[in-house]
Design a protein around this motif. Structure first.
Motif, PDB file in Angstrom:
ATOM      1  N   LEU A 163      -0.297  -7.224  -2.805  1.00  0.00           N
ATOM      2  CA  LEU A 163       0.513  -6.600  -1.708  1.00  0.00           C
ATOM      3  C   LEU A 163       1.799  -6.367  -3.561  1.00  0.00           C
ATOM      4  O   LEU A 163       1.690  -5.416  -2.946  1.00  0.00           O
ATOM      5  N   GLU A 164       2.096  -7.126  -4.296  1.00  0.00           N
ATOM      6  CA  GLU A 164       3.167  -7.108  -5.321  1.00  0.00           C
ATOM      7  C   GLU A 164       2.030  -5.547  -6.127  1.00  0.00           C
ATOM      8  O   GLU A 164       2.963  -5.097  -7.152  1.00  0.00           O
ATOM      9  N   HIS A 165       1.020  -5.902  -5.921  1.00  0.00           N
ATOM     10  CA  HIS A 165       0.383  -4.441  -6.909  1.00  0.00           C
ATOM     11  C   HIS A 165      -0.026  -3.334  -6.593  1.00  0.00           C
ATOM     12  O   HIS A 165       0.568  -2.510  -7.118  1.00  0.00           O
ATOM     13  N   LYS A 166       0.494  -3.583  -5.407  1.00  0.00           N
ATOM     14  CA  LYS A 166       0.189  -2.122  -4.058  1.00  0.00           C
ATOM     15  C   LYS A 166       1.393  -1.923  -4.457  1.00  0.00           C
ATOM     16  O   LYS A 166       1.342  -0.082  -5.011  1.00  0.00           O
ATOM     17  N   ILE A 167       2.722  -2.489  -4.437  1.00  0.00           N
ATOM     18  CA  ILE A 167       3.987  -1.860  -4.184  1.00  0.00           C
ATOM     19  C   ILE A 167       4.458  -1.368  -5.675  1.00  0.00           C
ATOM     20  O   ILE A 167       4.898  -0.470  -5.599  1.00  0.00           O
ATOM     21  N   TYR A 168       3.866  -1.626  -6.891  1.00  0.00           N
ATOM     22  CA  TYR A 168       4.157  -1.823  -7.986  1.00  0.00           C
ATOM     23  C   TYR A 168       3.622   0.006  -8.398  1.00  0.00           C
ATOM     24  O   TYR A 168       4.006   0.176  -9.139  1.00  0.00           O
ATOM     25  N   TYR A 169       2.077   0.346  -7.776  1.00  0.00           N
ATOM     26  CA  TYR A 169       1.887   1.162  -8.578  1.00  0.00           C
ATOM     27  C   TYR A 169       2.066   2.693  -7.539  1.00  0.00           C
ATOM     28  O   TYR A 169       2.416   3.378  -7.989  1.00  0.00           O
ATOM     29  N   LYS A 170       2.718   1.518  -5.875  1.00  0.00           N
ATOM     30  CA  LYS A 170       3.336   2.604  -5.349  1.00  0.00           C
ATOM     31  C   LYS A 170       4.493   3.791  -5.910  1.00  0.00           C
ATOM     32  O   LYS A 170       5.031   4.840  -5.944  1.00  0.00           O
ATOM     33  N   PHE A 171       5.683   2.829  -6.086  1.00  0.00           N
ATOM     34  CA  PHE A 171       6.615   3.235  -6.870  1.00  0.00           C
ATOM     35  C   PHE A 171       6.061   3.278  -8.442  1.00  0.00           C
ATOM     36  O   PHE A 171       7.964   3.097  -8.802  1.00  0.00           O
ATOM     37  N   GLU A 172       5.496   2.905  -8.859  1.00  0.00           N
ATOM     38  CA  GLU A 172       5.010   3.041 -10.486  1.00  0.00           C
ATOM     39  C   GLU A 172       5.858   2.497 -11.641  1.00  0.00           C
ATOM     40  O   GLU A 172       6.513   2.617 -12.043  1.00  0.00           O
ATOM     41  N   GLY A 173       6.166   1.334 -11.068  1.00  0.00           N
ATOM     42  CA  GLY A 173       6.922   0.114 -12.199  1.00  0.00           C
ATOM     43  C   GLY A 173       8.691   0.727 -11.395  1.00  0.00           C
ATOM     44  O   GLY A 173       9.502  -0.597 -11.439  1.00  0.00           O
ATOM     45  N   ASN A 174       9.041   0.612 -10.235  1.00  0.00           N
ATOM     46  CA  ASN A 174      10.562   1.011 -10.467  1.00  0.00           C
ATOM     47  C   ASN A 174      10.772   0.643  -8.403  1.00  0.00           C
ATOM     48  O   ASN A 174      11.469   1.913  -8.186  1.00  0.00           O
ATOM     49  N   ALA A 175      10.025  -0.121  -8.098  1.00  0.00           N
ATOM     50  CA  ALA A 175      10.355  -0.155  -6.513  1.00  0.00           C
ATOM     51  C   ALA A 175      12.324  -0.460  -6.333  1.00  0.00           C
ATOM     52  O   ALA A 175      12.596  -1.443  -7.297  1.00  0.00           O
ATOM     53  N   PRO A 176      12.342  -0.111  -5.968  1.00  0.00           N
ATOM     54  CA  PRO A 176      13.652  -0.104  -4.990  1.00  0.00           C
ATOM     55  C   PRO A 176      14.174  -1.586  -4.872  1.00  0.00           C
ATOM     56  O   PRO A 176      13.387  -2.700  -4.566  1.00  0.00           O
ATOM     57  N   GLU A 177      15.459  -1.518  -5.361  1.00  0.00           N
ATOM     58  CA  GLU A 177      15.462  -3.348  -5.600  1.00  0.00           C
ATOM     59  C   GLU A 177      16.079  -4.293  -4.724  1.00  0.00           C
ATOM     60  O   GLU A 177      15.006  -5.234  -4.242  1.00  0.00           O
ATOM     61  N   ARG A 178      16.093  -3.612  -2.889  1.00  0.00           N
ATOM     62  CA  ARG A 178      15.975  -4.513  -1.757  1.00  0.00           C
ATOM     63  C   ARG A 178      14.518  -4.863  -1.213  1.00  0.00           C
ATOM     64  O   ARG A 178      14.348  -5.824  -1.425  1.00  0.00           O
ATOM     65  N   ILE A 179      13.040  -3.961  -2.115  1.00  0.00           N
ATOM     66  CA  ILE A 179      12.455  -4.480  -2.010  1.00  0.00           C
ATOM     67  C   ILE A 179      11.260  -5.842  -2.707  1.00  0.00           C
ATOM     68  O   ILE A 179      10.657  -6.500  -2.766  1.00  0.00           O
ATOM     69  N   ARG A 180      12.216  -5.459  -3.699  1.00  0.00           N
ATOM     70  CA  ARG A 180      11.970  -6.086  -5.372  1.00  0.00           C
ATOM     71  C   ARG A 180      12.215  -7.856  -4.955  1.00  0.00           C
ATOM     72  O   ARG A 180      11.641  -8.609  -4.913  1.00  0.00           O
ATOM     73  N   LYS A 181      13.381  -8.023  -4.265  1.00  0.00           N
ATOM     74  CA  LYS A 181      14.029  -8.974  -3.780  1.00  0.00           C
ATOM     75  C   LYS A 181      13.842  -9.313  -2.398  1.00  0.00           C
ATOM     76  O   LYS A 181      13.389 -10.513  -2.503  1.00  0.00           O
ATOM     77  N   GLU A 182      13.202  -8.355  -1.259  1.00  0.00           N
ATOM     78  CA  GLU A 182      12.355  -9.632  -0.528  1.00  0.00           C
ATOM     79  C   GLU A 182      10.700  -9.331  -1.091  1.00  0.00           C
ATOM     80  O   GLU A 182      10.518 -11.020  -0.649  1.00  0.00           O
ATOM     81  N   LEU A 183      10.529  -9.622  -1.967  1.00  0.00           N
ATOM     82  CA  LEU A 183       8.836  -9.265  -2.533  1.00  0.00           C
ATOM     83  C   LEU A 183       9.230 -11.015  -3.169  1.00  0.00           C
ATOM     84  O   LEU A 183       8.669 -12.003  -3.468  1.00  0.00           O
ATOM     85  N   LYS A 184      10.851 -11.246  -3.857  1.00  0.00           N
ATOM     86  CA  LYS A 184      10.764 -12.678  -4.472  1.00  0.00           C
ATOM     87  C   LYS A 184      10.838 -13.285  -3.424  1.00  0.00           C
ATOM     88  O   LYS A 184      10.376 -15.011  -3.532  1.00  0.00           O
ATOM     89  N   GLU A 185      11.538 -13.455  -2.165  1.00  0.00           N
ATOM     90  CA  GLU A 185      11.806 -14.329  -0.982  1.00  0.00           C
ATOM     91  C   GLU A 185      10.571 -14.609  -0.993  1.00  0.00           C
ATOM     92  O   GLU A 185      10.369 -16.068  -0.685  1.00  0.00           O
ATOM     93  N   CYS A 186       9.460 -13.819  -0.851  1.00  0.00           N
ATOM     94  CA  CYS A 186       7.872 -14.021  -0.689  1.00  0.00           C
ATOM     95  C   CYS A 186       7.272 -14.342  -1.331  1.00  0.00           C
ATOM     96  O   CYS A 186       6.471 -15.722  -0.867  1.00  0.00           O
ATOM     97  N   ALA A 187       7.562 -14.431  -2.617  1.00  0.00           N
ATOM     98  CA  ALA A 187       6.664 -15.750  -3.612  1.00  0.00           C
ATOM     99  C   ALA A 187       7.545 -16.716  -3.371  1.00  0.00           C
ATOM    100  O   ALA A 187       6.682 -17.765  -3.271  1.00  0.00           O
ATOM    101  N   ASP A 188       8.843 -17.242  -2.753  1.00  0.00           N
ATOM    102  CA  ASP A 188       9.184 -17.977  -2.848  1.00  0.00           C
ATOM    103  C   ASP A 188       8.464 -19.135  -0.989  1.00  0.00           C
ATOM    104  O   ASP A 188       8.427 -20.493  -1.585  1.00  0.00           O
ATOM    105  N   ILE A 189       8.529 -18.073  -0.484  1.00  0.00           N
ATOM    106  CA  ILE A 189       7.572 -19.267   0.630  1.00  0.00           C
ATOM    107  C   ILE A 189       6.177 -19.167   0.204  1.00  0.00           C
ATOM    108  O   ILE A 189       6.023 -20.221   1.015  1.00  0.00           O
ATOM    109  N   VAL A 190       5.518 -18.655   0.055  1.00  0.00           N
ATOM    110  CA  VAL A 190       4.018 -18.725  -1.229  1.00  0.00           C
ATOM    111  C   VAL A 190       4.292 -19.717  -1.269  1.00  0.00           C
ATOM    112  O   VAL A 190       3.475 -20.641  -1.466  1.00  0.00           O
ATOM    113  N   SER A 191       5.148 -20.311  -2.371  1.00  0.00           N
ATOM    114  CA  SER A 191       5.624 -21.177  -3.291  1.00  0.00           C
ATOM    115  C   SER A 191       5.698 -22.470  -2.587  1.00  0.00           C
ATOM    116  O   SER A 191       4.933 -23.303  -3.096  1.00  0.00           O
ATOM    117  N   TYR A 192       6.531 -22.274  -1.213  1.00  0.00           N
ATOM    118  CA  TYR A 192       7.049 -23.952  -0.426  1.00  0.00           C
ATOM    119  C   TYR A 192       5.513 -23.800   0.245  1.00  0.00           C
ATOM    120  O   TYR A 192       5.146 -25.302   1.255  1.00  0.00           O
TER     121      TYR A 192
END
Ligand code: 0O2
Length: 221
Positions: A163-192
């Motif tokens: 999903l991160e790869h898709k988002i990275y390409y969609k926004f050409e590496g400049n995803a909005p801050e809110r999406i980046r934050k939510e992705l990081k939250e998802c990563a924490d959930i994945v780790s948990y």
């Protein structure tokens, strides 16, 4: 790898690609054998599935441009570590280290580099275990050591990375801050989730072991 002498750049490219393709076959066979043997001894598969790919010429050219190097076959072989890439998807984090260790222990495998993004996740939340190895490929008149990048991750880590790869390409590496934050939250959930699943699996193993002891006791009484 030491390149054999070739007649022209196109021939050279084709032969180099043959070597990378052969290296993928070698490593895939090694992994299949390890998985089958593990299944026989422990009644489960540490590897859920494996994918492999040769990096596309466009991606190779992009990476060379990014690194500021001239696009020659020699430079590609020397500086691009992931022309041949294998991704191993495991169920549990413990399987990742087990597989990495079994690969590293093989006498014909040379481990050139390790990046443990599980112990040290990337700031965006990316986790995975990366190894650059080299394996020998025997041609009719010579032997060459060929580099292969191995990425080992859990199903949950893979879900996040795609999903991160898709988002990275969609926004050409400049995803909005809110999406980046939510992705990081998802990563924490994945780790948990990975941690929780591993703990549950360890508990199940103890139950299975206790059941076996009870069965032996019944047989002996
Ligand atoms: P693609 O399309 O997957 O091939 P090095 O190999 O050490 O010279 P590099 O290439 O920066 O340097 O290595 P690194 O950090 O080990 O990353 C290599 C690959 O890991 C990437 O390949 C991705 O496949 C994956 N990866 C690394 N960071 C991320 C990330 O933040 N998100 C996702 N989704 N994947 C990541 P490529 O060439 O970028 O792409």
């Amino acid at each position: 790898m030491d390149l054999p002498m070739f007649y022209n750049e196109e021939d050279e490219w084709r032969k180099v690609m043959l070597m990378y393709d052969s290296a993928l076959k070698e490593v895939n066979t090694k992994l299949e054998i390890l998985n089958e043997e593990f299944k026989l001894n422990h009644q489960y598969n540490p590897i859920e599935h494996i994918t492999s790919r040769i990096k596309s010429p466009q991606s190779i050219a992009k990476k060379m441009r990014h690194n500021g190097r001239e696009l020659t076959v020699e430079n590609i072989v020397k500086y691009i570590n992931d022309v041949a890439g294998i991704r191993i998807i495991c169920s549990f984090t413990s399987d990742i280290y087990r597989i990495a260790d079994l690969i590293a222990k093989q006498s014909d495998v040379q481990v050139l580099k390790v990046k443990d993004y599980i112990m040290f996740p990337k700031p965006n939340g990316y986790t995975s275990y990366h190894m650059i190895i080299s394996v020998p490929i025997y041609l009719s008149s010579t032997m060459v050591n060929v580099k292969v990048e191995i990425q080992i991750r859990t199903i949950a880590m893979d879900f996040w990375a795609s999903l991160e790869h898709k988002i990275y390409y969609k926004f050409e590496g400049n995803a909005p801050e809110r999406i980046r934050k939510e992705l990081k939250e998802c990563a924490d959930i994945v780790s948990y989730l990975d941690h929780k699943m591993l703990t549950l699996n360890e508990e199940i193993k103890i139950y299975n072991h206790e059941d076996e002891i009870e069965q032996y006791k019944e047989i002996l009484s």
